[in-house]
Design an enzyme around this catalytic site. Structure first.
Site, PDB file in Angstrom:
ATOM      1  N   ARG A  50       0.588  -1.231  -0.030  1.00  0.00           N
ATOM      2  CA  ARG A  50      -0.093  -0.015   0.062  1.00  0.00           C
ATOM      3  C   ARG A  50       0.976   1.034   0.009  1.00  0.00           C
ATOM      4  O   ARG A  50       2.031   1.089   0.308  1.00  0.00           O
ATOM      5  CB  ARG A  50      -0.991   0.077   1.335  1.00  0.00           C
ATOM      6  CG  ARG A  50      -0.217  -0.272   2.575  1.00  0.00           C
ATOM      7  CD  ARG A  50      -0.957   0.438   3.657  1.00  0.00           C
ATOM      8  NE  ARG A  50      -1.049   1.847   3.528  1.00  0.00           N
ATOM      9  CZ  ARG A  50       0.239   2.625   3.847  1.00  0.00           C
ATOM     10  NH1 ARG A  50       1.331   2.164   4.063  1.00  0.00           N
ATOM     11  NH2 ARG A  50       0.161   3.947   3.849  1.00  0.00           N
ATOM     12  N   ARG A  94      -6.108  -0.873  -7.982  1.00  0.00           N
ATOM     13  CA  ARG A  94      -6.780   0.184  -7.216  1.00  0.00           C
ATOM     14  C   ARG A  94      -6.756   1.531  -8.083  1.00  0.00           C
ATOM     15  O   ARG A  94      -6.034   1.725  -8.838  1.00  0.00           O
ATOM     16  CB  ARG A  94      -5.837   0.461  -6.000  1.00  0.00           C
ATOM     17  CG  ARG A  94      -5.821  -0.422  -4.921  1.00  0.00           C
ATOM     18  CD  ARG A  94      -5.116  -0.260  -3.859  1.00  0.00           C
ATOM     19  NE  ARG A  94      -6.062   0.557  -2.957  1.00  0.00           N
ATOM     20  CZ  ARG A  94      -5.692   1.065  -1.418  1.00  0.00           C
ATOM     21  NH1 ARG A  94      -4.331   0.906  -1.330  1.00  0.00           N
ATOM     22  NH2 ARG A  94      -6.305   1.836  -0.825  1.00  0.00           N
ATOM     23  N   GLN A 198      -3.883   2.549   9.480  1.00  0.00           N
ATOM     24  CA  GLN A 198      -2.503   2.831   9.008  1.00  0.00           C
ATOM     25  C   GLN A 198      -1.568   3.908   9.940  1.00  0.00           C
ATOM     26  O   GLN A 198      -0.423   3.429  10.044  1.00  0.00           O
ATOM     27  CB  GLN A 198      -2.390   3.212   7.595  1.00  0.00           C
ATOM     28  CG  GLN A 198      -2.894   2.636   6.435  1.00  0.00           C
ATOM     29  CD  GLN A 198      -4.530   2.736   6.322  1.00  0.00           C
ATOM     30  OE1 GLN A 198      -5.140   2.943   7.046  1.00  0.00           O
ATOM     31  NE2 GLN A 198      -4.750   2.142   5.104  1.00  0.00           N
ATOM     32  N   ASP A 239      -2.399  10.832  -2.865  1.00  0.00           N
ATOM     33  CA  ASP A 239      -2.574   9.604  -3.738  1.00  0.00           C
ATOM     34  C   ASP A 239      -2.802  10.055  -5.259  1.00  0.00           C
ATOM     35  O   ASP A 239      -2.684   9.378  -5.982  1.00  0.00           O
ATOM     36  CB  ASP A 239      -3.814   8.716  -3.329  1.00  0.00           C
ATOM     37  CG  ASP A 239      -3.501   7.876  -2.144  1.00  0.00           C
ATOM     38  OD1 ASP A 239      -3.450   8.385  -0.993  1.00  0.00           O
ATOM     39  OD2 ASP A 239      -3.000   6.603  -2.466  1.00  0.00           O
ATOM     40  N   LYS A 250      -5.841   9.789   2.132  1.00  0.00           N
ATOM     41  CA  LYS A 250      -6.447   8.737   2.851  1.00  0.00           C
ATOM     42  C   LYS A 250      -7.879   9.350   3.658  1.00  0.00           C
ATOM     43  O   LYS A 250      -7.843  10.525   4.072  1.00  0.00           O
ATOM     44  CB  LYS A 250      -5.517   8.223   3.937  1.00  0.00           C
ATOM     45  CG  LYS A 250      -6.454   7.479   4.945  1.00  0.00           C
ATOM     46  CD  LYS A 250      -6.883   6.171   4.288  1.00  0.00           C
ATOM     47  CE  LYS A 250      -6.169   5.287   3.327  1.00  0.00           C
ATOM     48  NZ  LYS A 250      -7.038   4.445   2.528  1.00  0.00           N
TER      49      LYS A 250
END
Ligand SMILES: CSC[C@@H](O)[C@@H](O)C(=O)COP(=O)(O)O
Length: 352
Positions: A50, A94, A198, A239, A250
């Site tokens: 990830r 993803r 996370q 991201d 996130k």
């Protein structure tokens, strides 16, 4: 491709590609073998691998390994079509982190099409260059951002943006590591980052390894800390950064940005240029991954599966949210620190 080893991905130079299973951290350090692209796709989907830069790199190495194995078995190079089919499957693992798409496009040599070379040797060279560049970008980001931190600062971070989320020293967490390395007396507040924790599992793991002072908080505690004047700066990863400076990160990042804005705390999105999507005009164009209900109905991982909500409770589980650029004090990239206008200008220059 020659042997390499980073904190969460390694290749033995002879065909064995492994990733550290991030679902099991911090207590269990287990390496998973990725023998074929389908293995890596599964690991990316389940978040064993990830972090935007790391999934981009892992997919490239998995593509190289596939081509290398097939080329040896058939004693001839694969066609562009064959490589593209596998790259497309990896690309679809993803939807939000654009590093995956940007890196695989580079492996497919879309910009040098007439002279593209799909031999394993060439794909290995490209993958190696991508990894080296990511490592270098993390180092540059860390140095650029560390300038903003001073002795006594308490920094809030969300999710995990460290050395296990990249092949380098990390992005937002890289800045924290670099500032600490420079001797700055900082302290980190770590958002636990529901639903997959996370922050609670991975950022704490990395900060403890580096002996950087930190305190874990639940996501809903940041407002209280800001109101008490206990947070001087927020550093988060990204991201996908759109051309107008909006960015996806996130889930929960947007709430932190709103809180920081209200309390007058500087808020920074931190990422390499491989996270910028030159084809994405604004945040509303960023595809947001939605994940399964069980992640919200309870928790799962090496510590077991616990469901506290009644079975079949309806849930809403977007893995990312979009922070509008108006809430961003500046973006910290590998090439420096950018205001909204500076970022837009740089993106325009890249378009030319
Ligand atoms: C350097 S990692 C930057 C981002 O990828 C990170 O902040 C993040 O949102 C990761 O999400 P994840 O779903 O854990 O892959």
């Amino acid at each position: 491709m020659e042997k390499f080893e980073y904190l969460s991905i390694r290749y033995d130079g002879k065909g064995l590609l492994e990733i550290l299973d991030q679902r099991k951290l911090p207590d269990v350090e287990e390496w998973l073998v990725s023998a074929k692209p389908e293995d890596m796709i599964g690991y990316i989907k389940q978040l064993s691998v990830r972090g935007a830069p790391l999934i981009g790199v892992a997919a490239c190495v998995a593509l190289f390994l596939y081509v290398n194995n097939e080329e040896s078995a058939r004693a001839q190079c694969l066609t562009e079509e064959e490589v593209t089919v596998v790259a497309t499957k990896l690309r679809d693992a993803r939807p939000t982190a654009v590093n995956l798409m940007n890196n695989l496009d580079e492996m497919l040599q879309l910009t040098v099409k007439p002279t593209a070379d799909f031999s394993a040797a060439n794909l290995g060279r490209i993958a190696r260059a991508i990894i080296d560049r990511e490592v270098d970008m993390c180092a540059r980001i860390s140095v650029a951002g560390a300038e903003l931190l001073s002795d006594g600062d308490n920094v809030l971070t969300h999710c995990n943006t460290g050395a296990i989320a990249t092949p380098g020293m990390g992005t937002a967490l890289g800045i924290i590591r670099e500032a600490w390395r420079q001797g700055k007396k900082i302290h980190v507040y770590v958002d636990e980052t529901r639903p997959l924790l996370q922050g609670g599992r991975l950022t704490t793991y990395e900060l403890a390894r580096e002996k950087i002072p930190h305190t874990l908080i639940c996501d809903n505690m940041a407002a209280t800390l800001m109101a008490q004047g206990k947070i001087q700066r927020v550093l988060v990863g990204a991201d996908r950064i759109a051309c107008n400076g909006d960015f996806a990160n996130k889930i929960g990042t947007y709430s932190v940005a709103v809180l920081a804005h209200y309390h007058g705390v500087p808020f920074h999105g931190v990422a390499p240029w491989s996270t910028v999507d030159l084809l994405c005009p604004s945040g509303k164009d960023i595809p947001i991954e939605e994940r399964q209900a069980s992640e919200v109905q309870g928790v799962s991982g090496a510590f077991g599966n616990v469901r506290w909500a009644p079975a079949n409770t309806p849930t809403f589980n977007p893995a990312f949210d979009v922070t509008p650029v108006e809430l961003v004090t500046s973006h910290i990239l590998d090439t420096g620190i950018y205001t909204q206008q500076q970022l837009k200008d740089s993106i325009l220059t890249k378009h030319k």
